[in-house]
Design a protein around this motif. Structure first.
Motif, PDB file in Angstrom:
ATOM      1  N   CYS A  89       2.201 -14.253   6.841  1.00  0.00           N
ATOM      2  CA  CYS A  89       1.841 -14.100   5.838  1.00  0.00           C
ATOM      3  C   CYS A  89       1.025 -12.470   4.998  1.00  0.00           C
ATOM      4  CB  CYS A  89       1.305 -15.250   4.972  1.00  0.00           C
ATOM      5  SG  CYS A  89       1.649 -15.444   3.433  1.00  0.00           S
ATOM      6  N   SER A  90       1.013 -12.138   4.187  1.00  0.00           N
ATOM      7  CA  SER A  90       0.379 -11.448   3.097  1.00  0.00           C
ATOM      8  C   SER A  90       0.464 -11.534   2.151  1.00  0.00           C
ATOM      9  CB  SER A  90       0.998 -10.230   3.881  1.00  0.00           C
ATOM     10  OG  SER A  90       0.424  -8.788   2.904  1.00  0.00           O
ATOM     11  N   GLY A  91      -1.351 -10.391   1.956  1.00  0.00           N
ATOM     12  CA  GLY A  91      -1.886 -10.660   0.028  1.00  0.00           C
ATOM     13  C   GLY A  91      -0.311  -9.561  -0.650  1.00  0.00           C
ATOM     14  N   LEU A  92      -1.032  -9.135  -1.537  1.00  0.00           N
ATOM     15  CA  LEU A  92      -0.128  -8.130  -2.278  1.00  0.00           C
ATOM     16  C   LEU A  92      -0.307  -6.660  -1.784  1.00  0.00           C
ATOM     17  CD1 LEU A  92       2.153  -7.079  -3.823  1.00  0.00           C
ATOM     18  CD2 LEU A  92       0.562  -7.814  -5.770  1.00  0.00           C
ATOM     19  N   TYR A  93      -0.369  -5.289  -1.335  1.00  0.00           N
ATOM     20  CA  TYR A  93      -1.030  -4.529  -1.194  1.00  0.00           C
ATOM     21  C   TYR A  93      -0.644  -3.385  -2.485  1.00  0.00           C
ATOM     22  CZ  TYR A  93      -3.413  -5.353   2.803  1.00  0.00           C
ATOM     23  OH  TYR A  93      -4.580  -6.253   4.105  1.00  0.00           O
ATOM     24  N   VAL A  94      -1.305  -3.010  -3.068  1.00  0.00           N
ATOM     25  CA  VAL A  94      -0.838  -2.347  -4.224  1.00  0.00           C
ATOM     26  C   VAL A  94      -1.389  -0.263  -3.639  1.00  0.00           C
ATOM     27  CG1 VAL A  94      -0.173  -3.805  -5.917  1.00  0.00           C
ATOM     28  CG2 VAL A  94      -2.715  -2.959  -5.700  1.00  0.00           C
ATOM     29  N   LYS A  95      -1.000   0.513  -4.696  1.00  0.00           N
ATOM     30  CA  LYS A  95      -1.400   1.863  -4.902  1.00  0.00           C
ATOM     31  C   LYS A  95      -2.779   1.477  -5.421  1.00  0.00           C
ATOM     32  CE  LYS A  95       1.580   5.208  -5.584  1.00  0.00           C
ATOM     33  NZ  LYS A  95       2.359   5.816  -6.555  1.00  0.00           N
TER      34      LYS A  95
END
Length: 119
Positions: A89-95
């Motif tokens: 499970c992962s959190g959201l990665y954004v630029k």
């Protein structure tokens, strides 16, 4: 539950990240639930992550939580991830700059796809 919190770093961890870690350890550590921090210093992030994963397997951890050395998070974020009851499970990665575009992989890439990994 035994969780290894693994952090690869090149040697510098911002104050706000340290505060996040301390709060997580304070809030989450209970009688049956323990979060163990493991910080691995080095210039190769993938080597540090491999070291963390190997340690988790050798010492019978139930989960590994990878945290980048520049991440800021809430102590409740770990509980939110665990509630999904899935293997990964992962959190959201954004630029960091420009439009907030997701930078997580859209497909699974095998180990053979990476030139620095042995098959």
């Amino acid at each position: 539950m035994k969780i290894l919190l693994g952090m690869p770093t090149i040697g510098k961890v911002p104050t706000k990240t340290v505060i996040s870690l301390i709060q997580l350890l304070h809030v989450f550590n209970k009688e049956d639930d323990v979060v163990w921090p493991m910080i691995v210093e080095g210039s190769l992030v993938y080597t540090a992550r491999d070291t963390i994963a190997q340690f988790a397997v050798e010492h019978d951890f139930d989960y590994v939580l990878y945290v980048d050395s520049d991440m800021i998070f809430e102590a409740s974020d770990l509980e939110r991830l665990l509630k999904h009851q899935v293997g990964i499970c992962s959190g959201l990665y954004v630029k960091r700059q420009g439009a907030p575009e997701n930078v997580a992989y859209t497909k699974i890439i095998t180990r053979r796809s990476f030139p620095y990994r042995a098959p």
